[in-house]
Design an enzyme around this catalytic site. Structure first.
Site, mmCIF file in Angstrom:
data_model
loop_
_atom_site.group_PDB
_atom_site.id
_atom_site.type_symbol
_atom_site.label_atom_id
_atom_site.label_comp_id
_atom_site.label_asym_id
_atom_site.label_seq_id
_atom_site.Cartn_x
_atom_site.Cartn_y
_atom_site.Cartn_z
ATOM 1 N N ASN A 143 3.971 -2.756 -11.406
ATOM 2 C CA ASN A 143 4.437 -3.251 -12.551
ATOM 3 C C ASN A 143 5.625 -4.491 -12.949
ATOM 4 O OD1 ASN A 143 4.918 -2.964 -15.226
ATOM 5 N ND2 ASN A 143 3.270 -1.436 -15.226
ATOM 6 N N ILE B 195 0.041 8.514 -0.680
ATOM 7 C CA ILE B 195 1.247 7.884 -0.751
ATOM 8 C C ILE B 195 1.884 8.779 -0.574
ATOM 9 C CG2 ILE B 195 2.110 6.735 -2.132
ATOM 10 C CD1 ILE B 195 2.642 4.299 0.120
ATOM 11 N N ASP C 216 0.938 3.639 -8.700
ATOM 12 C CA ASP C 216 1.970 3.432 -9.758
ATOM 13 C C ASP C 216 1.966 5.012 -10.204
ATOM 14 O OD1 ASP C 216 4.614 2.742 -10.590
ATOM 15 O OD2 ASP C 216 3.534 1.407 -11.748
ATOM 16 N N SER D 81 -0.730 -5.075 -4.134
ATOM 17 C CA SER D 81 -1.797 -5.986 -4.906
ATOM 18 C C SER D 81 -3.535 -6.196 -4.599
ATOM 19 C CB SER D 81 -1.413 -7.097 -4.391
ATOM 20 O OG SER D 81 -0.119 -7.564 -5.274
ATOM 21 N N THR D 82 -3.663 -4.993 -4.282
ATOM 22 C CA THR D 82 -5.275 -5.313 -3.799
ATOM 23 C C THR D 82 -5.172 -3.988 -4.730
ATOM 24 O OG1 THR D 82 -5.112 -3.161 -1.787
ATOM 25 C CG2 THR D 82 -4.457 -5.322 -1.330
ATOM 26 N N GLY D 83 -5.528 -3.607 -5.746
ATOM 27 C CA GLY D 83 -6.363 -2.660 -6.548
ATOM 28 C C GLY D 83 -6.363 -3.286 -7.636
ATOM 29 N N TYR E 18 -4.860 -5.704 -9.079
ATOM 30 C CA TYR E 18 -4.369 -6.963 -9.142
ATOM 31 C C TYR E 18 -5.117 -7.884 -8.170
ATOM 32 C CZ TYR E 18 0.181 -6.693 -11.228
ATOM 33 O OH TYR E 18 1.027 -5.778 -12.246
ATOM 34 N N GLY F 88 -2.958 3.189 -10.684
ATOM 35 C CA GLY F 88 -3.668 3.350 -9.474
ATOM 36 C C GLY F 88 -2.150 3.787 -8.452
HETATM 37 N N1 AR6 Z 1 -1.500 6.503 -2.122
HETATM 38 C C1 AR6 Z 1 -1.925 5.397 -1.408
HETATM 39 N N2 AR6 Z 1 -2.426 4.176 -1.911
HETATM 40 C C2 AR6 Z 1 -3.281 4.444 -3.393
HETATM 41 C C3 AR6 Z 1 -3.024 5.358 -4.126
HETATM 42 C C4 AR6 Z 1 -2.245 6.048 -3.156
HETATM 43 N N3 AR6 Z 1 -1.940 8.395 -4.571
HETATM 44 N N4 AR6 Z 1 -3.255 5.785 -4.995
HETATM 45 C C5 AR6 Z 1 -3.934 3.848 -5.377
HETATM 46 N N5 AR6 Z 1 -3.482 3.779 -3.656
HETATM 47 P P1 AR6 Z 1 -2.818 -0.217 -7.433
HETATM 48 P P2 AR6 Z 1 -2.089 -2.962 -7.485
HETATM 49 C C6 AR6 Z 1 -3.971 2.225 -3.575
HETATM 50 O O1 AR6 Z 1 -4.216 -0.576 -8.341
HETATM 51 O O2 AR6 Z 1 -3.274 -3.685 -6.923
HETATM 52 C C7 AR6 Z 1 -0.537 -0.231 -11.306
HETATM 53 O O3 AR6 Z 1 -1.592 0.104 -12.656
HETATM 54 C C8 AR6 Z 1 -5.122 1.284 -4.272
HETATM 55 O O4 AR6 Z 1 -6.643 1.824 -3.604
HETATM 56 O O5 AR6 Z 1 -2.272 0.762 -7.348
HETATM 57 O O6 AR6 Z 1 -0.726 -4.034 -7.260
HETATM 58 C C9 AR6 Z 1 0.624 -0.932 -11.339
HETATM 59 O O7 AR6 Z 1 2.032 -0.729 -12.602
HETATM 60 C C10 AR6 Z 1 -5.000 0.496 -3.016
HETATM 61 O O8 AR6 Z 1 -5.787 -0.405 -2.263
HETATM 62 O O9 AR6 Z 1 -1.850 -1.563 -7.198
HETATM 63 C C11 AR6 Z 1 0.729 -2.365 -11.882
HETATM 64 O O10 AR6 Z 1 0.232 -2.524 -12.848
HETATM 65 C C12 AR6 Z 1 -3.370 -0.272 -3.332
HETATM 66 O O11 AR6 Z 1 -2.678 0.944 -3.355
HETATM 67 C C13 AR6 Z 1 -0.943 -3.014 -11.373
HETATM 68 O O12 AR6 Z 1 -1.228 -1.223 -11.320
HETATM 69 C C14 AR6 Z 1 -3.202 -1.195 -4.615
HETATM 70 O O13 AR6 Z 1 -3.679 -0.292 -5.566
HETATM 71 C C15 AR6 Z 1 -0.531 -3.351 -9.461
HETATM 72 O O14 AR6 Z 1 -1.627 -3.706 -8.681
#
Ligand code: AR6
Length: 195
Positions: free
Chosen positions: A49, A36, A59, A142-144, A146, A57
């Site tokens: 978060n 992204i 973030d 939320s799908t990673g 969380y 992730g």
């Molecule tokens: N571009 C697009 N999507 C991505 C990328 C990227 N560069 N990297 C990961 N994803 P997550 P959450 C996807 O874990 O579940 C953080 O530590 C990933 O494959 O990033 O909302 C925050 O600070 C998944 O499909 O976010 C919070 O503590 C999606 O992004 C926590 O993680 C979301 O995964 C939030 O958890």
């Protein structure tokens, strides 16, 4: 299956609506398999978060790509509750705006997680619209880390964004930015089912 970097249009949720000036305006929902941080849209949404001070992730990727100015800007926001959204500039990103939202942690589905995820999408679009964005890209919130089930999350994302887009007078394009082929499949299957 899409090739990384290529977009596909979700056919069914494309709308034509009449703007307040009486013009016909078409809006598009697309699915893209990409990092992204590389997207040239007005606003990207961050799955943050509640501290808004960075994490892993998507973030972590957004903070690395935007540069250290982003965490300084986030410190001024005073955190964010689950389901809410707040904006900062994009700094070194191609996107002008980052909308930070906090998705729910999945705890089995009995703690309002679905409603909170819908809130994330709706509030993020409201914040993007207030900041003048015409194009917005979402990660799969939320799908990673969380652990929200990806297929149900995609249904909530498409339903919430489609409803918002039928009313929005500013936002013309929303991209669902997937990071895995299986997420792309969830979004494209939804469009086929709806068509
Ligand atoms: N571009 C697009 N999507 C991505 C990328 C990227 N560069 N990297 C990961 N994803 P997550 P959450 C996807 O874990 O579940 C953080 O530590 C990933 O494959 O990033 O909302 C925050 O600070 C998944 O499909 O976010 C919070 O503590 C999606 O992004 C926590 O993680 C979301 O995964 C939030 O958890």
């Amino acid at each position: 299956m899409l090739v990384p970097g290529l977009t596909g249009c979700l056919p069914a949720p494309t709308h034509v609506r009449i703007s307040t000036e009486g013009q016909l305006v078409s809006t598009r929902l697309t699915v893209v398999l990409a990092d992204i941080t590389t997207l040239a849209v007005d606003a990207i949404v961050n799955a943050a978060n509640s501290s808004l001070l960075g994490g892993g992730g998507v973030d972590g990727a957004i903070h690395r790509a935007a540069g250290p100015e982003l965490v300084h800007a986030c410190r001024l926001l005073g955190g964010c509750a689950t389901g809410q959204a707040k904006a900062t500039p994009g700094f070194r990103l191609r996107a002008r705006i980052v909308v930070h939202t906090v998705g729910p942690v999945w705890r089995g589905g009995h703690y309002g997680e679905e409603g909170l995820l819908a809130d994330c999408y709706r509030h993020s679009l409201e914040v993007a619209e207030k900041n003048g964005a015409r194009s917005v890209a979402f990660p799969c919130i939320s799908t990673g880390i969380y652990k929200f089930p990806s297929d149900r999350a995609a249904e909530i994302a498409v339903a919430t964004v489609t409803t918002f887009m039928s009313r929005s007078t500013t936002i013309a394009e929303v991209a669902f930015c997937c990071f895995s082929g299986s997420d792309v499949d969830h979004y494209t299957r939804l469009a086929v089912l709806r068509g």
